[in-house]
Design a protein around this motif. Structure first.
Motif, PDB file in Angstrom:
ATOM      1  N   ILE A  77       9.235  -1.987   4.680  1.00 14.09           N
ATOM      2  CA  ILE A  77       8.088  -1.109   4.459  1.00 14.09           C
ATOM      3  C   ILE A  77       8.566   0.243   3.963  1.00 14.09           C
ATOM      4  O   ILE A  77       9.454   0.857   4.557  1.00 14.09           O
ATOM      5  CB  ILE A  77       7.271  -0.952   5.754  1.00 14.09           C
ATOM      6  CG1 ILE A  77       6.812  -2.337   6.203  1.00 14.09           C
ATOM      7  CG2 ILE A  77       6.096  -0.010   5.555  1.00 14.09           C
ATOM      8  CD1 ILE A  77       6.372  -2.409   7.608  1.00 14.09           C
ATOM      9  N   GLY A  78       7.955   0.695   2.874  1.00 14.52           N
ATOM     10  CA  GLY A  78       8.319   1.972   2.283  1.00 14.52           C
ATOM     11  C   GLY A  78       7.470   3.119   2.784  1.00 14.52           C
ATOM     12  O   GLY A  78       6.411   2.918   3.388  1.00 14.52           O
ATOM     13  N   THR A  79       7.912   4.319   2.515  1.00 12.70           N
ATOM     14  CA  THR A  79       7.175   5.513   2.908  1.00 12.70           C
ATOM     15  C   THR A  79       5.849   5.642   2.162  1.00 12.70           C
ATOM     16  O   THR A  79       4.982   6.402   2.575  1.00 12.70           O
ATOM     17  CB  THR A  79       8.015   6.776   2.675  1.00 12.70           C
ATOM     18  OG1 THR A  79       8.416   6.814   1.296  1.00 12.70           O
ATOM     19  CG2 THR A  79       9.236   6.808   3.577  1.00 12.70           C
ATOM     20  N   ASP A  80       5.677   4.889   1.071  1.00 16.68           N
ATOM     21  CA  ASP A  80       4.431   4.911   0.293  1.00 16.68           C
ATOM     22  C   ASP A  80       3.467   3.791   0.707  1.00 16.68           C
ATOM     23  O   ASP A  80       2.505   3.505   0.001  1.00 16.68           O
ATOM     24  CB  ASP A  80       4.728   4.804  -1.194  1.00 16.68           C
ATOM     25  CG  ASP A  80       5.374   3.485  -1.564  1.00 16.68           C
ATOM     26  OD1 ASP A  80       5.808   2.740  -0.653  1.00 16.68           O
ATOM     27  OD2 ASP A  80       5.453   3.188  -2.769  1.00 16.68           O
ATOM     28  N   ALA A  81       3.714   3.151   1.848  1.00 18.60           N
ATOM     29  CA  ALA A  81       2.869   2.090   2.417  1.00 18.60           C
ATOM     30  C   ALA A  81       2.969   0.769   1.665  1.00 18.60           C
ATOM     31  O   ALA A  81       2.127  -0.105   1.837  1.00 18.60           O
ATOM     32  CB  ALA A  81       1.410   2.539   2.531  1.00 18.60           C
ATOM     33  N   GLN A  82       3.997   0.586   0.833  1.00 15.09           N
ATOM     34  CA  GLN A  82       4.232  -0.717   0.226  1.00 15.09           C
ATOM     35  C   GLN A  82       5.026  -1.580   1.200  1.00 15.09           C
ATOM     36  O   GLN A  82       5.912  -1.088   1.894  1.00 15.09           O
ATOM     37  CB  GLN A  82       4.993  -0.582  -1.088  1.00 15.09           C
ATOM     38  CG  GLN A  82       4.145  -0.018  -2.200  1.00 15.09           C
ATOM     39  CD  GLN A  82       4.792  -0.218  -3.552  1.00 15.09           C
ATOM     40  OE1 GLN A  82       5.365  -1.258  -3.840  1.00 15.09           O
ATOM     41  NE2 GLN A  82       4.693   0.808  -4.387  1.00 15.09           N
TER      42      GLN A  82
ATOM     43  N   PRO B 175      12.846 -12.868  -2.333  1.00 15.81           N
ATOM     44  CA  PRO B 175      11.640 -12.039  -2.361  1.00 15.81           C
ATOM     45  C   PRO B 175      10.397 -12.919  -2.448  1.00 15.81           C
ATOM     46  O   PRO B 175      10.360 -13.862  -3.233  1.00 15.81           O
ATOM     47  CB  PRO B 175      11.807 -11.190  -3.619  1.00 15.81           C
ATOM     48  CG  PRO B 175      12.961 -11.727  -4.358  1.00 15.81           C
ATOM     49  CD  PRO B 175      13.676 -12.699  -3.509  1.00 15.81           C
ATOM     50  N   LEU B 176       9.406 -12.626  -1.609  1.00 17.18           N
ATOM     51  CA  LEU B 176       8.175 -13.409  -1.608  1.00 17.18           C
ATOM     52  C   LEU B 176       7.035 -12.671  -2.281  1.00 17.18           C
ATOM     53  O   LEU B 176       6.474 -13.133  -3.261  1.00 17.18           O
ATOM     54  CB  LEU B 176       7.777 -13.779  -0.177  1.00 17.18           C
ATOM     55  CG  LEU B 176       8.698 -14.737   0.555  1.00 17.18           C
ATOM     56  CD1 LEU B 176       8.211 -14.973   1.977  1.00 17.18           C
ATOM     57  CD2 LEU B 176       8.797 -16.055  -0.197  1.00 17.18           C
ATOM     58  N   CYS B 177       6.670 -11.516  -1.732  1.00 16.71           N
ATOM     59  CA  CYS B 177       5.563 -10.768  -2.321  1.00 16.71           C
ATOM     60  C   CYS B 177       5.568  -9.331  -1.814  1.00 16.71           C
ATOM     61  O   CYS B 177       6.243  -8.984  -0.854  1.00 16.71           O
ATOM     62  CB  CYS B 177       4.230 -11.438  -2.035  1.00 16.71           C
ATOM     63  SG  CYS B 177       3.689 -11.354  -0.335  1.00 16.71           S
ATOM     64  N   LEU B 178       4.776  -8.536  -2.508  1.00 13.03           N
ATOM     65  CA  LEU B 178       4.628  -7.116  -2.219  1.00 13.03           C
ATOM     66  C   LEU B 178       3.143  -6.842  -2.018  1.00 13.03           C
ATOM     67  O   LEU B 178       2.312  -7.320  -2.785  1.00 13.03           O
ATOM     68  CB  LEU B 178       5.170  -6.310  -3.397  1.00 13.03           C
ATOM     69  CG  LEU B 178       5.120  -4.804  -3.359  1.00 13.03           C
ATOM     70  CD1 LEU B 178       6.071  -4.262  -2.301  1.00 13.03           C
ATOM     71  CD2 LEU B 178       5.485  -4.239  -4.723  1.00 13.03           C
ATOM     72  N   ILE B 179       2.815  -6.101  -0.956  1.00 11.08           N
ATOM     73  CA  ILE B 179       1.429  -5.691  -0.732  1.00 11.08           C
ATOM     74  C   ILE B 179       1.403  -4.183  -0.521  1.00 11.08           C
ATOM     75  O   ILE B 179       2.415  -3.569  -0.209  1.00 11.08           O
ATOM     76  CB  ILE B 179       0.777  -6.416   0.467  1.00 11.08           C
ATOM     77  CG1 ILE B 179       1.486  -6.081   1.780  1.00 11.08           C
ATOM     78  CG2 ILE B 179       0.725  -7.918   0.224  1.00 11.08           C
ATOM     79  CD1 ILE B 179       0.759  -6.607   3.025  1.00 11.08           C
ATOM     80  N   LYS B 180       0.238  -3.601  -0.705  1.00 10.83           N
ATOM     81  CA  LYS B 180       0.058  -2.160  -0.492  1.00 10.83           C
ATOM     82  C   LYS B 180      -0.945  -1.976   0.629  1.00 10.83           C
ATOM     83  O   LYS B 180      -2.059  -2.498   0.580  1.00 10.83           O
ATOM     84  CB  LYS B 180      -0.460  -1.515  -1.785  1.00 10.83           C
ATOM     85  CG  LYS B 180      -0.778  -0.062  -1.686  1.00 10.83           C
ATOM     86  CD  LYS B 180       0.437   0.789  -1.791  1.00 10.83           C
ATOM     87  CE  LYS B 180       0.023   2.255  -1.911  1.00 10.83           C
ATOM     88  NZ  LYS B 180       1.088   3.155  -1.693  1.00 10.83           N
ATOM     89  N   MET B 181      -0.529  -1.263   1.681  1.00  5.11           N
ATOM     90  CA  MET B 181      -1.431  -0.976   2.790  1.00  5.11           C
ATOM     91  C   MET B 181      -2.318   0.217   2.423  1.00  5.11           C
ATOM     92  O   MET B 181      -1.985   1.007   1.538  1.00  5.11           O
ATOM     93  CB  MET B 181      -0.632  -0.665   4.055  1.00  5.11           C
ATOM     94  CG  MET B 181       0.284  -1.797   4.517  1.00  5.11           C
ATOM     95  SD  MET B 181      -0.526  -3.378   4.746  1.00  5.11           S
ATOM     96  CE  MET B 181      -1.557  -3.062   6.152  1.00  5.11           C
ATOM     97  N   ALA B 182      -3.456   0.361   3.113  1.00  6.77           N
ATOM     98  CA  ALA B 182      -4.432   1.402   2.809  1.00  6.77           C
ATOM     99  C   ALA B 182      -3.955   2.808   3.174  1.00  6.77           C
ATOM    100  O   ALA B 182      -4.439   3.789   2.615  1.00  6.77           O
ATOM    101  CB  ALA B 182      -5.743   1.115   3.528  1.00  6.77           C
ATOM    102  N   ASP B 183      -2.998   2.907   4.095  1.00  6.64           N
ATOM    103  CA  ASP B 183      -2.513   4.213   4.540  1.00  6.64           C
ATOM    104  C   ASP B 183      -1.073   4.062   5.016  1.00  6.64           C
ATOM    105  O   ASP B 183      -0.555   2.945   5.120  1.00  6.64           O
ATOM    106  CB  ASP B 183      -3.398   4.744   5.673  1.00  6.64           C
ATOM    107  CG  ASP B 183      -3.318   6.257   5.850  1.00  6.64           C
ATOM    108  OD1 ASP B 183      -2.491   6.905   5.166  1.00  6.64           O
ATOM    109  OD2 ASP B 183      -4.071   6.796   6.676  1.00  6.64           O
ATOM    110  N   LYS B 184      -0.454   5.174   5.326  1.00  2.96           N
ATOM    111  CA  LYS B 184       0.927   5.173   5.819  1.00  2.96           C
ATOM    112  C   LYS B 184       1.051   4.289   7.051  1.00  2.96           C
ATOM    113  O   LYS B 184       0.189   4.294   7.934  1.00  2.96           O
ATOM    114  CB  LYS B 184       1.327   6.603   6.161  1.00  2.96           C
ATOM    115  CG  LYS B 184       2.712   6.731   6.734  1.00  2.96           C
ATOM    116  CD  LYS B 184       3.003   8.165   7.159  1.00  2.96           C
ATOM    117  CE  LYS B 184       4.273   8.176   7.959  1.00  2.96           C
ATOM    118  NZ  LYS B 184       4.293   9.198   8.961  1.00  2.96           N
TER     119      LYS B 184
END
Length: 135
Positions: A43-48, A64-73
């Motif tokens: 998990i990155g600091t940009d919520a990825q 590597p399977l997949c990348l998602i983006k969370m709504a917030d930190k």
């Protein structure tokens, strides 16, 4: 600080670099293996959030399977005991459960960015927990 993930092995009181890979474009905030040891989430600091499949018999195997983006930190993470899903505690008070990606159903021929099945709940503060307004 650059999203580079390095995996080390402790051997005879010294560390041996097993593998290194660019997981994210931003600094890594969290990483955690699933309880069964077959998945890694970064998990990155940009919520990825990047999901990897691992192989317990090959320490340098990270698919590597997949990348998602969370709504917030993301403030905290926790795998379910059966490794089927991951709970995310977000900065805005949401708790989000994301199902572990199934490598057999993912199409990453164009991008790793995906939408995964998820549920969310909002945690609200009780009145006595809220900060007091000060004059």
């Amino acid at each position: 600080s650059n999203g580079l993930l390095r995996v080390f092995y402790l051997e005879d009181q010294s560390f041996k670099l097993i593998t290194a890979m660019k997981a994210l474009d931003t600094p890594i905030a969290f990483l955690e293996f699933s309880p069964d040891g077959r998945n890694l989430v970064v998990i990155g600091t940009d919520a990825q959030v990047f999901f990897f499949k691992t192989d317990l018999n090959q320490l340098n195997s990270y698919q590597p399977l997949c990348l998602i983006k969370m709504a917030d930190k993301v403030n905290d993470i926790c795998w379910k005991a059966d490794s089927s899903a991951l709970l995310f505690g977000l900065n805005d008070g949401q708790v989000v459960e994301v199902q572990r990606p199934d490598p057999l159903t993912l199409n990453t021929s164009e991008t790793y960015m995906m939408e995964l099945s998820q549920k969310s709940w909002t945690i609200k503060m009780m009145e006595w927990q809220m900060p007091k307004n000060q004059p």
